[in-house]
Design a protein around this motif. Structure first.
Motif, mmCIF file in Angstrom:
data_model
loop_
_atom_site.group_PDB
_atom_site.id
_atom_site.type_symbol
_atom_site.label_atom_id
_atom_site.label_comp_id
_atom_site.label_asym_id
_atom_site.label_seq_id
_atom_site.Cartn_x
_atom_site.Cartn_y
_atom_site.Cartn_z
ATOM 1 N N TYR A 2 -3.101 -14.663 -13.964
ATOM 2 C CA TYR A 2 -2.316 -14.556 -15.227
ATOM 3 C C TYR A 2 -1.129 -15.271 -15.334
ATOM 4 O O TYR A 2 -0.278 -14.745 -16.111
ATOM 5 N N LEU B 25 -10.305 -6.965 -23.009
ATOM 6 C CA LEU B 25 -8.902 -7.453 -23.330
ATOM 7 C C LEU B 25 -7.748 -6.287 -22.998
ATOM 8 O O LEU B 25 -7.862 -5.193 -23.406
ATOM 9 N N ASN C 134 -3.779 -5.789 -22.819
ATOM 10 C CA ASN C 134 -2.527 -6.557 -23.286
ATOM 11 C C ASN C 134 -2.681 -7.903 -23.761
ATOM 12 O O ASN C 134 -1.846 -8.675 -23.688
ATOM 13 N N GLY C 135 -3.855 -8.217 -24.375
ATOM 14 C CA GLY C 135 -3.967 -9.499 -24.998
ATOM 15 C C GLY C 135 -4.632 -10.464 -23.719
ATOM 16 O O GLY C 135 -4.702 -11.543 -24.112
ATOM 17 N N ASN C 136 -4.675 -10.007 -22.610
ATOM 18 C CA ASN C 136 -5.204 -11.028 -21.458
ATOM 19 C C ASN C 136 -6.515 -10.564 -21.277
ATOM 20 O O ASN C 136 -7.035 -9.425 -21.046
ATOM 21 N N PRO C 137 -7.623 -11.692 -21.062
ATOM 22 C CA PRO C 137 -8.785 -11.193 -20.756
ATOM 23 C C PRO C 137 -9.055 -10.915 -19.336
ATOM 24 O O PRO C 137 -8.558 -11.593 -18.433
ATOM 25 N N THR D 71 -3.402 -6.020 -15.885
ATOM 26 C CA THR D 71 -3.255 -7.630 -15.774
ATOM 27 C C THR D 71 -2.214 -8.143 -15.566
ATOM 28 O O THR D 71 -1.787 -9.060 -15.040
ATOM 29 N N THR D 72 -0.978 -7.426 -16.140
ATOM 30 C CA THR D 72 0.565 -7.854 -16.113
ATOM 31 C C THR D 72 1.338 -6.569 -15.717
ATOM 32 O O THR D 72 1.302 -6.143 -14.664
ATOM 33 N N TYR E 149 -12.316 1.413 -25.421
ATOM 34 C CA TYR E 149 -11.131 1.874 -24.766
ATOM 35 C C TYR E 149 -10.866 3.370 -24.975
ATOM 36 O O TYR E 149 -11.512 3.879 -25.885
#
Length: 499
Positions: free
Chosen positions: A203, A320, A322-325, A360-361, A377
């Motif tokens: 990422y 998705l 936090n906006g990350n795939p 993801t992050t 979700y």
């Protein structure tokens, strides 16, 4: 609100599925490296062919270290003879990280692999005089073109194969018209090179550097081939190119960078690929100097973590966070993902469903993955808890009464245990307490975690033995079930009368 059918089949699917990501502090990594170059230079007075190679295989705990390697180079004058028909078979054998070629036709000088949009590689470079088998380290994802280049005097003759992972062997019988070539060695030497180790950061953008040429690439999440199956992957791909064209000069140069990181169970890194391919084609047709220069260079490094787990996919999707795939794959060994998987657990929502927490992050999300690949979700809610006594079946139990804010989504919440004993979880239905499926609550980090299609009030009843099955049929589902039962009974009666 979704129909509340918590369990209509025996709990055959109640498996120990709660899991945490377990990362080794210093895994033993297998590293395979290969570098080839091949150059054909033509002037009015002579033709020169040069090829170089370097290899190493090692075991290490880090891929970020620099490494010094020897690079062997050989130079030849090319003596061009008459046109000759060569007849024979060419066989190709494909394995996950290598390709071998056996050619009965001589003068094989290069083997290239091209998968458009992903990767180009020099699989092998050299020169063969007789029937020879050559082998090279390589990678491709789906379908690729394998190009065999035979030295044909001042140029190359190409034979191509279309290869995939569904077939391991390929063969062609052919006749090839070539200028007969003899090589006279003019130089042989070794260079010492320092290879800088790199490791992708998931990422994040990646910066490539090759002989002063720099390029940046964003990441893409995907599913990529790895050692016999397909796993979640992150791919970084970039290209730097230049072009100079005049009446006398034509210069075309390109450098392609490809890095792939492969992920297994719990988002662990199972392997990675680092590949650089450069091509230079230069011609100058002037009054004094006439020259053609055709050069390829390729280096590839494959890193394998032999301790990481991965398996064949049963369900695959992309979510998705936090906006990350994040690619998520459900296997019989656990959950694979490009994200870090902090938790996964089998729950029941009309049937077996996987509850996961992926990151993801800096933060993550709870998600339910359904057998058809769809997902929803899960909202994490803060409960308010009081302790009281309730009576069930004429017996009094210590109970935590849990109230939550209602939500249109699935919810998850956790409660500190009030007593160290067996317990069952109920929810407040419209007219009665309904026992939750035991798959839908579990102990994690010393707390009781509850997943549900939400109600307002829950009861954690201590000392109560959970049922192996729980039946809760909504009125919307009752009529279809009765009709199905009547149909089965009628069929059975008619069948017995025919005997």
């Amino acid at each position: 609100m979704r129909p509340k059918m918590l369990l209509l089949i025996p709990i055959l699917l109640s498996l120990p599925t709660l899991a945490l990501a377990a990362n080794s502090s210093s895994p033993s990594l297998c590293v395979m490296y290969q570098q080839y170059s091949s150059t054909l230079q033509i002037t009015p007075s002579h033709i020169t062919y040069k090829y170089s190679s370097s290899f190493y295989n090692t075991t290490t705990s880090s891929t970020n270290d620099e490494r010094t390697i020897k690079y062997n180079s050989n130079s030849f004058n090319v003596n061009v003879g008459p046109l000759t028909n060569y007849t024979g078979k060419v066989s190709v054998n494909v394995s996950p990280f290598s390709i071998s070629i056996t050619s009965q036709i001589p003068q094989l000088a290069r083997v290239l692999l091209i998968e458009p949009g992903l990767i180009e590689e020099v699989v092998w470079a050299g020169f063969t005089n007789t029937t020879t088998t050559v082998k090279g380290l390589t990678y491709f994802n789906n379908t690729a073109t394998l190009v065999l280049q035979f030295l044909n005097g001042s140029n190359f003759a190409n034979i191509t194969f279309t290869i995939s992972h569904t077939q391991t062997t390929y063969q062609k019988a052919l006749t090839l018209l070539l200028h007969k070539v003899n090589l006279t060695m003019t130089g042989e030497y070794q260079l010492t090179l320092t290879i800088q180790g790199t490791q992708p950061q998931r990422y994040s953008k990646m910066e490539f550097n090759y002989e002063g040429i720099r390029a940046q690439a964003p990441y893409n999440t995907s599913i990529a081939y790895y050692n016999g199956t397909y796993v979640p992957a992150m791919i970084w791909n970039s290209k730097a190119s230049g072009l100079l064209a005049t009446e006398l000069t034509n210069l075309q140069g390109i450098v392609e960078f490809t890095d792939i990181e492969f992920f297994g169970v719990n988002g662990s890194v199972v392997g990675s690929l680092d590949n650089t391919f450069s091509s230079i084609y230069f011609t100058h047709q002037g009054f004094i100097l006439n020259i053609t220069y055709n050069s390829l260079n390729s280096r590839i490094k494959i890193v394998i973590n032999p301790n990481a787990e991965y398996a064949k996919a049963s369900v695959a999707t992309t979510v998705l966070v936090n906006g990350n795939p994040a690619v998520v794959i459900i296997t019989d060994q656990g959950v694979e993902s490009t994200a870090t998987v902090n938790l996964y657990h089998k729950v029941m929502v009309f049937g077996p469903t996987t509850l996961i927490y992926v990151n993801t992050t800096s933060s993550g999300a709870y998600i339910t993955i359904f057998p058809n690949g769809s997902y929803e979700y899960v909202s994490q809610v803060e409960p308010s808890v009081t302790v009281s006594n309730i009576t069930l079946g004429g017996k009094t139990y210590t109970t935590q009464i849990v109230n939550i804010n209602n939500s249109s989504n699935y919810v998850i919440f956790n409660v500190s245990m009030a007593k160290n004993e067996t317990f069952a979880v109920f929810k407040q239905g419209s007219n009665e307490m309904v026992e939750l499926n035991p798959n839908n609550y579990f102990i994690y980090n010393g707390k009781i975690v509850v997943f549900d299609d939400p109600s307002m009030t829950y009861y954690i009843v201590y000392g109560y033995q959970p049922s192996s099955q729980s039946f809760s049929i909504s009125s919307n589902l009752l009529l279809p079930i009765i009709i199905a039962i009547v149909f089965i009974v009628v069929v059975a009666i008619l069948a017995s009368r025919r005997r």
